[in-house]
Design a protein around this motif. Structure first.
Motif: not given
Lengths: 253, 256
Positions: A74-78, A131-137, A188-200
């Motif tokens: 949501l943040a990345g899309a905004a 996640v926002a950082f990765a998906v906004f682009f 964005a939706v495809a990469i978001a889960p991978i990025v979230a896992l990496f962030a954890e």
């Protein structure tokens, strides 16, 4: 007939693969071939049991990871929608901001994730930011391309029909750009889960990735598979919902 | 050329070029209130450019132009409605919402705009297709919706750029008869660009023949039976055929 096959075939294929795995795991063939203890190679039935028996623990951690993904999206899309719109309205802004956007996007997440953990701690906040950082682009770039793909003749037509800049944006440019936006949203939706896992992985006190790391170290392999199945389900659901949203919104194609 | 209120569109010594490429050369043109003037000429002679200039979408390189008494681009834009060659109906809007675009752009509410535009659907043979998306309509119907959209804008000057070029011969003849009827009922000043001499001579009061690039006026011809009710009869009448021959000769001269 084709429509039925398009649903039945993939389900049949997945069922066949799961069945094959069930047989290979429960008979001990895989463990034997890899020279492992059988409990390290759980069968689908055992993974199912692990999901059910650990449902509270899994749900608590799923909820954390899911929030990271959704808030991040949501943040990345905004940010993406805001940036693309602003850059469409101001050429100066586009010339100034676009190179920066590309540069920001090129900053390796692998590097900034641990820094954000140092700065903001182990909570959900830094994960949302990453996640926002990765998906906004992908959203910014696709939406901007879409807004610029507008037919110049249609813009002329709108001008002689007394349209303001805003009316042309709203009634012609935005609808033109919507399919492009959804292309970006799917990425964005495809990469978001991978990025979230990496962030954890970079440091967290809860979430599916933290659980997976812990369980793997303790050889709780069935639960690792259980968490993986949940992650696959989240991924499929996100892509499916995005495709559905596109079909509901872009009705003219 | 004198300046009076009955002159709706006027160009004096108008020239235009795209960089080095000269597209229009010293055009003098006038259309009175309610007059239909057709512009014919070979492809690339600047007909569409001339329409865009009159509508205020472009400025001439030299010369003067006015529409509805306004000389500035913004003023011309306020007095002209432009119907492009392709219908350019927006696929995300229904036929009704496409027709009502100008009203919505001016700030009318959705219901009000639909009511006003919808009142004309019956007369345009579009009753029952209000909710249809453009891609569900035939070519002729799409052109009618596009024309309706232009008309609903309520501008005194209509600029039609080859409105029927994309249609097959039969629908084109049908649409010409239909447009003639629409203009008989609701008189406007019209600039009509066409590459079809018969269409131009049938629909217009006056036909202006332009030369190949840079476009200049070769000749002007008066049409014998503008917008006659019986189209087939009008276009086979000896007077019509004679003028058409004239136009063809001028067109050939200008193309050289």
């Amino acid at each position: 007939m084709r429509a039925v096959l398009r649903i039945v075939l993939p389900i049949a294929l997945i069922a066949a693969l799961v069945g094959l795995w069930q047989i290979a795991a429960s008979t001990g063939w895989i463990a034997e071939a890899l020279n492992l203890e059988p409990f390290l190679v759980p069968s689908p039935a055992e993974v199912g049991d692990a999901i059910w028996n650990n449902r509270t623990l899994l749900w608590e951690n799923t909820w954390v990871t899911l929030r990271e993904i959704l808030f991040g999206l949501l943040a990345g899309a905004a940010v993406g929608v805001g940036l693309a719109t602003a850059m469409r309205f101001s050429r100066v802004l586009r010339d100034a901001v676009f190179p920066l956007t590309v540069a920001v996007q090129a900053v390796p997440i692998v590097v900034i994730a641990p820094i954000l953990v140092v700065w903001f701690g182990y909570g959900i906040g830094p994960k949302v930011v990453i996640v926002a950082f990765a998906v906004f682009f992908p959203i910014t770039v696709n939406l901007l391309d879409g807004l610029r793909a507008v037919d110049p003749e249609a813009v002329k037509m709108m001008r002689t029909l007394d349209a303001s800049r805003w009316a042309t944006f709203r009634r012609v440019e935005v609808p033109t750009a919507l399919p492009y936006f959804f292309s970006g949203a799917k990425v964005a939706v495809a990469i978001a889960p991978i990025v979230a896992l990496f962030a954890e992985l970079a440091g967290s006190n809860a979430g599916l990735m933290r659980l997976i790391v812990q369980d793997n170290a303790n050889l709780e392999i069935a639960r690792v598979f259980a968490a993986t199945v949940i992650l696959i389900a989240i991924g499929v659901l996100l892509v499916g919902l995005t495709a559905l949203a596109q079909r509901l919104v872009v009705t003219w194609r | 050329m004198r300046k009076d209120n009955s002159v709706s569109v006027a160009a004096r010594g108008l020239s235009h070029s795209y960089g080095e490429l000269r597209s229009l050369q010293r055009i003098d043109l006038a259309a009175a209130d309610g007059e239909v003037v057709a512009l014919v000429g070979p492809s690339g002679c600047g007909k569409s450019t001339l329409l865009e200039i009159v509508c205020g979408l472009r400025e001439p390189s030299t010369g003067e132009v006015e529409a509805g008494g306004a000389a500035g681009a913004t003023g011309r834009l306020a007095h002209c409605a432009y119907m492009p060659q392709r219908d350019l109906l927006l696929p995300w809007f229904s036929a009704l919402d496409n027709a009502a675009l100008a009203l919505r752009n001016r700030g009318a509410g959705k219901a009000e705009a639909r009511r006003e535009a919808g009142a004309l659907f019956e007369r345009f043979g579009l009753a029952g297709f209000e909710g249809a998306r453009p891609q569900e309509l035939s070519g002729g119907m799409r052109q009618r919706v596009a024309f309706l959209r232009t008309l609903v804008a309520g501008k005194p000057v209509l600029a039609l750029d080859e409105p029927f070029a994309s249609l097959d011969a039969i629908s084109r003849a049908e649409m010409q008869g239909w447009l003639a009827g629409a203009l008989r009922a609701d008189s406007r000043t019209v600039l009509l660009v066409s590459h079809d001499i018969e269409e131009a001579l049938y629909l217009a009061d006056r036909v202006v023949v332009l030369s190949a690039r840079p476009g200049r006026i070769v000749t002007e011809l008066s049409a014998p039976h503008p917008r006659a009710e019986d189209r087939d009869h009008a276009v086979t009448d000896p007077a019509f055929v004679t003028v058409r021959e004239h136009a063809l000769v001028s067109l050939r001269e200008g193309a050289r």
